[in-house]
Design a protein around this motif. Sequence first.
Motif, PDB file in Angstrom:
ATOM      1  N   CYS A 180       0.821  -1.218   0.000  1.00 32.83           N
ATOM      2  CA  CYS A 180       0.000   0.000   0.000  1.00 32.83           C
ATOM      3  C   CYS A 180       0.852   1.263   0.000  1.00 32.83           C
ATOM      4  CB  CYS A 180      -0.933  -0.006   1.204  1.00 32.83           C
ATOM      5  SG  CYS A 180      -2.301  -1.166   1.053  1.00 32.83           S
ATOM      6  N   MET A 181       1.891   1.277   0.812  1.00 29.97           N
ATOM      7  CA  MET A 181       2.703   2.489   0.896  1.00 29.97           C
ATOM      8  C   MET A 181       3.521   2.690  -0.368  1.00 29.97           C
ATOM      9  SD  MET A 181       3.738   2.789   4.899  1.00 29.97           S
ATOM     10  CE  MET A 181       4.188   4.507   4.651  1.00 29.97           C
ATOM     11  N   ASN A 182       4.018   1.616  -0.944  1.00 27.52           N
ATOM     12  CA  ASN A 182       4.729   1.724  -2.216  1.00 27.52           C
ATOM     13  C   ASN A 182       3.794   2.247  -3.296  1.00 27.52           C
ATOM     14  OD1 ASN A 182       6.751   1.105  -4.367  1.00 27.52           O
ATOM     15  ND2 ASN A 182       5.273  -0.447  -4.896  1.00 27.52           N
ATOM     16  N   GLU A 183       2.555   1.715  -3.317  1.00 23.76           N
ATOM     17  CA  GLU A 183       1.590   2.164  -4.309  1.00 23.76           C
ATOM     18  C   GLU A 183       1.224   3.632  -4.107  1.00 23.76           C
ATOM     19  OE1 GLU A 183      -2.415   0.423  -6.316  1.00 23.76           O
ATOM     20  OE2 GLU A 183      -2.478   0.622  -4.131  1.00 23.76           O
ATOM     21  N   SER A 184       0.988   4.017  -2.870  1.00 24.87           N
ATOM     22  CA  SER A 184       0.614   5.407  -2.598  1.00 24.87           C
ATOM     23  C   SER A 184       1.702   6.379  -3.032  1.00 24.87           C
ATOM     24  CB  SER A 184       0.310   5.588  -1.104  1.00 24.87           C
ATOM     25  OG  SER A 184      -0.877   4.929  -0.744  1.00 24.87           O
ATOM     26  N   LEU A 185       2.943   6.058  -2.692  1.00 23.26           N
ATOM     27  CA  LEU A 185       4.053   6.939  -3.075  1.00 23.26           C
ATOM     28  C   LEU A 185       4.216   7.002  -4.588  1.00 23.26           C
ATOM     29  CD1 LEU A 185       6.543   5.986  -0.246  1.00 23.26           C
ATOM     30  CD2 LEU A 185       5.871   8.323  -0.813  1.00 23.26           C
ATOM     31  N   SER A 186       4.128   5.845  -5.241  1.00 26.00           N
ATOM     32  CA  SER A 186       4.274   5.815  -6.698  1.00 26.00           C
ATOM     33  C   SER A 186       3.156   6.594  -7.377  1.00 26.00           C
ATOM     34  CB  SER A 186       4.281   4.364  -7.197  1.00 26.00           C
ATOM     35  OG  SER A 186       5.366   3.645  -6.671  1.00 26.00           O
ATOM     36  N   LEU A 187       1.917   6.369  -6.915  1.00 23.77           N
ATOM     37  CA  LEU A 187       0.777   7.063  -7.518  1.00 23.77           C
ATOM     38  C   LEU A 187       0.845   8.567  -7.292  1.00 23.77           C
ATOM     39  CD1 LEU A 187      -2.192   4.666  -6.642  1.00 23.77           C
ATOM     40  CD2 LEU A 187      -1.200   5.065  -8.897  1.00 23.77           C
ATOM     41  N   LEU A 188       1.233   8.969  -6.084  1.00 23.78           N
ATOM     42  CA  LEU A 188       1.325  10.402  -5.801  1.00 23.78           C
ATOM     43  C   LEU A 188       2.373  11.073  -6.673  1.00 23.78           C
ATOM     44  CD1 LEU A 188       0.945  10.488  -1.908  1.00 23.78           C
ATOM     45  CD2 LEU A 188      -0.593  11.549  -3.575  1.00 23.78           C
ATOM     46  N   CYS A 189       3.510  10.426  -6.839  1.00 22.47           N
ATOM     47  CA  CYS A 189       4.557  11.003  -7.702  1.00 22.47           C
ATOM     48  C   CYS A 189       4.036  11.197  -9.120  1.00 22.47           C
ATOM     49  CB  CYS A 189       5.788  10.099  -7.707  1.00 22.47           C
ATOM     50  SG  CYS A 189       6.781  10.159  -6.201  1.00 22.47           S
ATOM     51  N   LYS A 190       3.415  10.173  -9.670  1.00 23.00           N
ATOM     52  CA  LYS A 190       2.897  10.258 -11.036  1.00 23.00           C
ATOM     53  C   LYS A 190       1.770  11.287 -11.144  1.00 23.00           C
ATOM     54  CE  LYS A 190       5.494   7.166 -13.001  1.00 23.00           C
ATOM     55  NZ  LYS A 190       6.492   7.572 -14.044  1.00 23.00           N
ATOM     56  N   ALA A 191       0.911  11.316 -10.134  1.00 23.87           N
ATOM     57  CA  ALA A 191      -0.204  12.267 -10.153  1.00 23.87           C
ATOM     58  C   ALA A 191       0.300  13.704 -10.109  1.00 23.87           C
ATOM     59  CB  ALA A 191      -1.129  11.996  -8.966  1.00 23.87           C
ATOM     60  N   ILE A 192       1.264  13.961  -9.239  1.00 21.36           N
ATOM     61  CA  ILE A 192       1.804  15.313  -9.102  1.00 21.36           C
ATOM     62  C   ILE A 192       2.500  15.740 -10.383  1.00 21.36           C
ATOM     63  CG2 ILE A 192       3.530  16.708  -7.890  1.00 21.36           C
ATOM     64  CD1 ILE A 192       2.815  15.037  -5.369  1.00 21.36           C
ATOM     65  N   SER A 234       1.878  14.661 -13.430  1.00 15.49           N
ATOM     66  CA  SER A 234       0.857  14.906 -14.454  1.00 15.49           C
ATOM     67  C   SER A 234       0.138  16.221 -14.209  1.00 15.49           C
ATOM     68  CB  SER A 234      -0.154  13.755 -14.464  1.00 15.49           C
ATOM     69  OG  SER A 234       0.455  12.552 -14.871  1.00 15.49           O
ATOM     70  N   LEU A 235      -0.238  16.477 -12.968  1.00 14.73           N
ATOM     71  CA  LEU A 235      -0.926  17.718 -12.639  1.00 14.73           C
ATOM     72  C   LEU A 235      -0.058  18.930 -12.962  1.00 14.73           C
ATOM     73  CD1 LEU A 235      -3.469  19.005 -11.385  1.00 14.73           C
ATOM     74  CD2 LEU A 235      -2.345  18.827  -9.151  1.00 14.73           C
ATOM     75  N   ASP A 236       1.220  18.826 -12.671  1.00 13.66           N
ATOM     76  CA  ASP A 236       2.155  19.917 -12.937  1.00 13.66           C
ATOM     77  C   ASP A 236       2.327  20.145 -14.434  1.00 13.66           C
ATOM     78  OD1 ASP A 236       4.236  21.772 -12.917  1.00 13.66           O
ATOM     79  OD2 ASP A 236       5.771  20.288 -12.449  1.00 13.66           O
ATOM     80  N   GLN A 237       2.753  19.093 -15.137  1.00 17.87           N
ATOM     81  CA  GLN A 237       3.163  19.238 -16.534  1.00 17.87           C
ATOM     82  C   GLN A 237       1.994  19.364 -17.501  1.00 17.87           C
ATOM     83  OE1 GLN A 237       5.796  15.906 -17.267  1.00 17.87           O
ATOM     84  NE2 GLN A 237       7.056  16.381 -15.484  1.00 17.87           N
ATOM     85  N   LYS A 238       0.880  18.678 -17.204  1.00 15.26           N
ATOM     86  CA  LYS A 238      -0.225  18.644 -18.154  1.00 15.26           C
ATOM     87  C   LYS A 238      -1.388  19.550 -17.777  1.00 15.26           C
ATOM     88  CE  LYS A 238       0.889  13.918 -19.576  1.00 15.26           C
ATOM     89  NZ  LYS A 238       0.408  12.523 -19.703  1.00 15.26           N
ATOM     90  N   CYS A 239      -1.265  20.206 -16.641  1.00 18.80           N
ATOM     91  CA  CYS A 239      -2.372  21.078 -16.225  1.00 18.80           C
ATOM     92  C   CYS A 239      -1.873  22.431 -15.723  1.00 18.80           C
ATOM     93  CB  CYS A 239      -3.200  20.388 -15.149  1.00 18.80           C
ATOM     94  SG  CYS A 239      -4.648  21.330 -14.627  1.00 18.80           S
ATOM     95  N   ILE A 240      -1.197  22.445 -14.568  1.00 15.04           N
ATOM     96  CA  ILE A 240      -0.815  23.715 -13.924  1.00 15.04           C
ATOM     97  C   ILE A 240      -0.046  24.627 -14.862  1.00 15.04           C
ATOM     98  CG2 ILE A 240       0.533  24.761 -12.069  1.00 15.04           C
ATOM     99  CD1 ILE A 240      -1.974  23.411 -11.042  1.00 15.04           C
ATOM    100  N   GLN A 241       0.964  24.087 -15.509  1.00 13.33           N
ATOM    101  CA  GLN A 241       1.839  24.921 -16.343  1.00 13.33           C
ATOM    102  C   GLN A 241       1.106  25.570 -17.511  1.00 13.33           C
ATOM    103  OE1 GLN A 241       5.489  22.937 -17.481  1.00 13.33           O
ATOM    104  NE2 GLN A 241       5.815  22.089 -15.435  1.00 13.33           N
ATOM    105  N   GLY A 242      -0.016  24.970 -17.942  1.00 11.18           N
ATOM    106  CA  GLY A 242      -0.738  25.497 -19.098  1.00 11.18           C
ATOM    107  C   GLY A 242      -1.982  26.295 -18.770  1.00 11.18           C
ATOM    108  N   ILE A 243      -2.217  26.583 -17.481  1.00  6.32           N
ATOM    109  CA  ILE A 243      -3.424  27.324 -17.098  1.00  6.32           C
ATOM    110  C   ILE A 243      -3.309  28.795 -17.510  1.00  6.32           C
ATOM    111  CG2 ILE A 243      -4.742  28.194 -15.115  1.00  6.32           C
ATOM    112  CD1 ILE A 243      -4.178  25.564 -13.705  1.00  6.32           C
TER     113      ILE A 243
END
Length: 476
Positions: free
Chosen positions: A370-382, A384-393
Amino acid sequence: MSSRREHDLLGEREIPADAYYGIHTQRALDNFQISQQQIGQNHLLIKALAQVKQASALTNYDYHKISKFQCDAILYACKKIIDQPQQWQHVFPLDIYQGGAGTSINMNCNEVIANIALKHLGYEKGRYDIIHPNDVVNKSQSTNDVYPTALRLSLYYQIDELIISLNHIIKSIDKKSREFKSVIKMGRTQLQDAVPMTLGQEFKAYATLLREDRTLIQKLRPLLLEVNLGATAIGTGVNTGTGYAGQAVQHLKKITGLELKGASDYIEATSDCGVFILISSCLKRLACKLSKICNDLRLLSSGPRTGLNEINLPQLQAGSSIMPAKVNPVIPEVVNQIAFKVIGNDMTVTMAAEAGQLQLNVMEPVIAACMNESLSLLCKAIESLDQKCIQGISANAKQCHAAVLNSIGIITLLDPILGHECCDLIGKQCIAENKTVPEVVLEKKLLTQQQLNEIFSVQNLVSDDAYCRVLKPIAI
């Protein structure tokens, strides 16, 4: 397929001749076919296990428990795994979910290291009379100190990746806060108009949210560096020797370059999983904040004609199979879903940590998963949010400003001048007659146009030293 025959306390089994794992791994493969996710995919855990085995081999040699010949062979095998764990993931095929408190993982690691060492020495795999997985590789160790130590190391390493991702997205949000510093808009509470602010202030708050969590995670991460290596079965250090645990931790400290320390109470440390609750809780908190930010982005970009339409998110893909021209906020949506998964994982970690009995918690494999999954998912989510959303707002500044001037919420700035009861009546009339606050105030001749222009100027609307605060109340 050619094979070799290996034996254990339950009997004999045929093992593929070219396999680096052995009979204990094979039995675990037979027993645990659950998720189709393999231990080997967690490269940092594999690396950490090899580092623990490396430190243990050096300590065993210090205590004359293994020969230099055996120690050097183990060190060679461990280094191969440490240097390129991704190339060895196929020899760690066990399911991430398993019984036995991680015994199968430890056995898998022992067998792989033994067989890498044997091949390096020119022997066939399975020649355990030369390098035995248990009697040599696992000398003076138990799964109950090896696995928890490796798990803590791997999580410590993963948090490095999370911090890097947070650094990047905070930088991007800070950049947007500066870009939007002059974009006036309405703040909202309970989804209702409140008082004016700038879009820059709103984004600055998002960056502060994430900074707080980054600081908290960085403060708690050193707790992972207290390990129970040398505790063996239950924390008494059985089958080691005086000073063994301290020496093993010192070797591991040199190998990793981390400020590791032995637990103050090895029996407590072998059974307690409290640190995982703390770290997982921090990940849950971060997930909640990311989800809140994404909720806001979805609201602020809603419309475009019938929503708030204050910002534009990057358009990434068609949003409907039936509605033409529709584009959805897909990145915030996927980050929301990842947040839900992390929150669920935290509950699993909490229950698994609670499930410890007497001198051991056998639920550590699901904690690790669970902790490995949470850390991996959070890294990927952050990322994606940064590169594919925040930067282009981008901001719809005119839409934001128009909404402010049309809002009933700006009546709050007149409260110190006209009084709360009078402002209530003005606001009620604005709603009833679909008029703006300045229109009603001028109709009632409560203030002049010049006064209204000063009070509702862009600079004054978001100033900490608002103009209306220095005007004297007007008798109505």
